[in-house]
Scaffold this motif. Structure first.
Motif, PDB file in Angstrom:
ATOM      1  N   ASN A  17     -28.252 -36.912 -55.635  1.00 36.50           N
ATOM      2  CA  ASN A  17     -28.343 -38.238 -55.030  1.00 36.50           C
ATOM      3  C   ASN A  17     -27.948 -39.248 -56.088  1.00 36.50           C
ATOM      4  OD1 ASN A  17     -29.243 -37.975 -52.306  1.00 36.50           O
ATOM      5  ND2 ASN A  17     -31.277 -37.440 -53.031  1.00 36.50           N
ATOM      6  N   ALA A  36     -30.950 -36.235 -47.915  1.00 38.46           N
ATOM      7  CA  ALA A  36     -31.073 -37.077 -49.108  1.00 38.46           C
ATOM      8  C   ALA A  36     -32.502 -37.153 -49.621  1.00 38.46           C
ATOM      9  CB  ALA A  36     -30.549 -38.482 -48.817  1.00 38.46           C
ATOM     10  N   ALA A  37     -33.458 -36.777 -48.792  1.00 34.43           N
ATOM     11  CA  ALA A  37     -34.859 -36.819 -49.204  1.00 34.43           C
ATOM     12  C   ALA A  37     -35.252 -35.602 -50.041  1.00 34.43           C
ATOM     13  CB  ALA A  37     -35.751 -36.914 -47.970  1.00 34.43           C
ATOM     14  N   LYS A  89     -23.773 -33.237 -50.319  1.00 39.39           N
ATOM     15  CA  LYS A  89     -23.900 -33.547 -51.760  1.00 39.39           C
ATOM     16  C   LYS A  89     -24.257 -32.300 -52.562  1.00 39.39           C
ATOM     17  CE  LYS A  89     -24.854 -38.461 -51.199  1.00 39.39           C
ATOM     18  NZ  LYS A  89     -24.977 -39.657 -51.984  1.00 39.39           N
ATOM     19  N   TRP A 144     -26.141 -42.889 -57.757  1.00 39.27           N
ATOM     20  CA  TRP A 144     -24.854 -43.597 -57.868  1.00 39.27           C
ATOM     21  C   TRP A 144     -24.281 -43.474 -59.261  1.00 39.27           C
ATOM     22  CZ3 TRP A 144     -29.263 -45.014 -55.489  1.00 39.27           C
ATOM     23  CH2 TRP A 144     -29.197 -45.082 -54.098  1.00 39.27           C
ATOM     24  N   LYS A 202     -20.682 -41.330 -58.173  1.00 40.94           N
ATOM     25  CA  LYS A 202     -21.441 -40.199 -58.727  1.00 40.94           C
ATOM     26  C   LYS A 202     -21.038 -38.891 -58.059  1.00 40.94           C
ATOM     27  CE  LYS A 202     -26.017 -38.487 -59.907  1.00 40.94           C
ATOM     28  NZ  LYS A 202     -27.449 -38.809 -59.994  1.00 40.94           N
ATOM     29  N   GLU A 203     -20.856 -38.930 -56.735  1.00 43.44           N
ATOM     30  CA  GLU A 203     -20.344 -37.729 -56.060  1.00 43.44           C
ATOM     31  C   GLU A 203     -18.978 -37.355 -56.624  1.00 43.44           C
ATOM     32  OE1 GLU A 203     -20.372 -38.120 -51.654  1.00 43.44           O
ATOM     33  OE2 GLU A 203     -21.864 -39.653 -52.015  1.00 43.44           O
ATOM     34  N   ASP A 255     -34.124 -32.265 -52.919  1.00 40.08           N
ATOM     35  CA  ASP A 255     -33.252 -31.972 -54.050  1.00 40.08           C
ATOM     36  C   ASP A 255     -32.565 -30.620 -53.945  1.00 40.08           C
ATOM     37  OD1 ASP A 255     -35.399 -30.368 -54.533  1.00 40.08           O
ATOM     38  OD2 ASP A 255     -35.917 -31.248 -56.466  1.00 40.08           O
TER      39      ASP A 255
END
Lengths: 374, 374
Positions: free
Chosen positions: B372, B350-351, B39, B374, B61-62, B353
């Motif tokens: 991260n 994902a945890a 991401k 949506w 969102k990606e 930034d």
């Protein structure tokens, strides 16, 4: 609203907060709410007795964020280490009363020296281990007094003992009211014992801080305790419901999701909430009722008690009956909105950057931002 | 650097990417990398053959994020539902070739009607289920042709069948090379069978898209396949190492953490990386070697093979020996930096930034943002 997204039922939240407040008022003890569950200024202001606190945080980023929004009385309830001293000092210098937690002579000496050199007074709570959960000194440990003395060994400024802090994390493994009550008493008694030992040795210990959401709700007496910390009570979750701390209908947090497909022969309804939206937390797996990755509700929040999220990939949730049997999915075409109640509110909330706040009619009336990170 | 934080070993990442590229080149198949693991635009540009793609994403969102950074050839590989049609159309109207995935007549009809009304051509891949993992139609399912016909039922514009897509997610449960090779062949054969059926019925199916990181690395032949999707190969993780897809020393992602305390009698070293920093993913629990919440390395990345994160609270990790025995912690005072290799790179990344990027000497040379949501 795009799915998946996080919903917060404000009337339920308000009720949950009132419930704990009433309990602690009756016991004559102050609440220092833990802001790690919500990580939101809007929620924090509803949890705290005043806009300035008191509050508990789990990261220095939370401390800095809430301090920037006017919170000045904060306990950082995770053991401090030297790499974080400078950020603590910066908050103290801004006038934030930030108490840190430690349980070793090593860290006590280092903090004392650092604080003295920097010219700040750093309030310190000694961490007490009342249940073998993780960190802290046993209430009767001889080292307790050594740590307290290490704090005050540096004459000018430095670190200041403020009392003791404990967290009965093992309360999450209790079964039934009697065990929860006993755990709450064990937590209370251990903290009070440690504070009493400090005072007997001439160390000031005005603060006796205890807390976990289960023990906060089941303590029958809190004699000698000055404050209770709790956080997940603001939202509650399936783990708390499984423990008997709340009812399923008290859970204020849910993930709104859309049906994206069906595997009718397997009895699977596919939704767009996978573990990225629900979290990987499987906290109910060890409880009598395993809720999978969450309990399914209709779009209005009515529980569909036979349906759980039985599997989760990154962006796919698999909803199935508890017994795995096929079922009639005709009422759930693609695009149908559902809500998932979370196992663990702290973990599920952390997957999202905002709360969509629902009023009593179920209408979205606000968006409250939240933070993550360190 | 403040801890916990996410480290990315760039030389390892580069090696991992080169390895899969060489494999697929030898098999004569294109790579459509999955960007859901990283991401990050900076990582994506190193994964994709060109700055414009091709790419795979797991959220709209990606898709929007990478499109805003110049990626124009994207597959959104999670089943589409009507609530997301408008965002898909907006990307198509901006000139992004965004293919969506579906497996039902119901959604095919709805998308056709929507796209025709909006005046966009929406490329569609039919999702094929080659392993019973989650969504998709069986390669031989009669409904496959019904879905294809539903796509083209609307005359003007509308949805356009582009072929088939499958994901052998059950490859994560394989044991040994023979099973992985067999799963790769099952994935290939099923996708090709479905495409062949479509073509025989007069439906265009130029794309045969397969992929999972394990099957991508163990496929012996990919005849009939036009592209392979993989994502976690960029970083690898302990689950992949447990499957034999990579070595532990290939894992490019780790969480940097600091020691915050000791419970010497229990053999516990406490660190500031809990499940918030490591994720709750316990993917190795079902493998022959259970790595707890992660495998411990020293600050330089050297594996300490006896030590794993045996427990995790929100902001506390508990490091212990695998056998639970007490051990000498003198070399790990408070403030010591360690690194934790993750079970599942997608979940751990994902945890956080951002990635702190390390060069071959272990120096931090860049910070790459990630997204991260949506």
């Amino acid at each position: 609203m795009d799915t998946p997204c996080l919903l917060l039922d404000e009337p339920r939240m308000t009720r949950n907060l009132a419930r704990l407040r009433a309990r602690l008022d009756a016991l004559g003890v102050a609440l220092r709410p833990h802001l790690k569950t919500a990580k939101s200024v809007d929620v924090a202001r509803r949890m705290m007795p005043t806009p300035a606190g008191p509050a508990t945080v789990s990261t220095l980023k939370e401390a800095e964020h809430f301090a920037a929004h006017g919170v000045t009385d904060i306990v950082y309830a995770v053991g401090i280490e030297p790499g974080k001293f400078a950020r603590v000092a910066a908050l103290l210098e801004r006038g934030v009363e930030l108490a840190v937690v430690l349980d070793s002579v090593e860290v006590a000496r280092a903090l004392s020296a650092f604080a003295a050199a920097r010219g700040v007074r750093a309030p310190v709570l000694l961490e007490i281990d009342t249940d073998g959960h993780r960190s802290g000194l046993a209430p009767g440990a001889p080292e307790l007094l050594d740590v307290a003395r290490a704090l005050t060994a540096t004459p000018a400024g430095g670190a200041t003992p403020r009392g003791v802090l404990t967290h009965a994390g093992e309360s999450y493994a209790c079964r039934g009211v009697a065990e929860l009550e006993a755990m709450a008493e064990q937590e209370r008694a251990g903290a009070v014992q440690a504070a009493t030992r400090l005072r007997a040795a001439g160390v000031e210990a005005p603060v006796v801080s205890v807390g976990s959401t289960p023990t906060a709700h089941f303590a029958r007496a809190l004699d000698g305790v000055t404050e209770v910390r709790a956080g997940v009570h603001v939202f509650f979750d399936l783990v708390m419901a499984g423990l008997g701390v709340c009812a399923v209908d008290d859970i204020a947090l849910s993930v709104c999701t859309s049906v994206i497909g069906h595997q009718a022969a397997r009895g699977w309804l596919l939704v767009d909430a996978g573990w990225m939206a629900l979290s990987r937390d499987r906290g109910t797996a060890a409880q009598p009722v395993d809720q999978g990755y969450g309990l399914v509700c209709d779009a209005g929040g009515r529980v569909l008690p036979d349906l759980i999220v039985r599997g989760a990939n990154q962006e796919h949730g698999i909803i199935a009956r508890r017994d795995g049997a096929p079922w009639d999915m005709a009422a759930f075409p693609a695009g149908t909105r559902l809500r998932i109640l979370p196992n663990h509110a702290c973990a599920t909330a952390a997957a999202h950057d905002a709360y969509h706040v629902l009023d009593a009619r179920g209408d979205v009336v606000a968006r409250w931002e939240r933070i993550n990170g360190w």
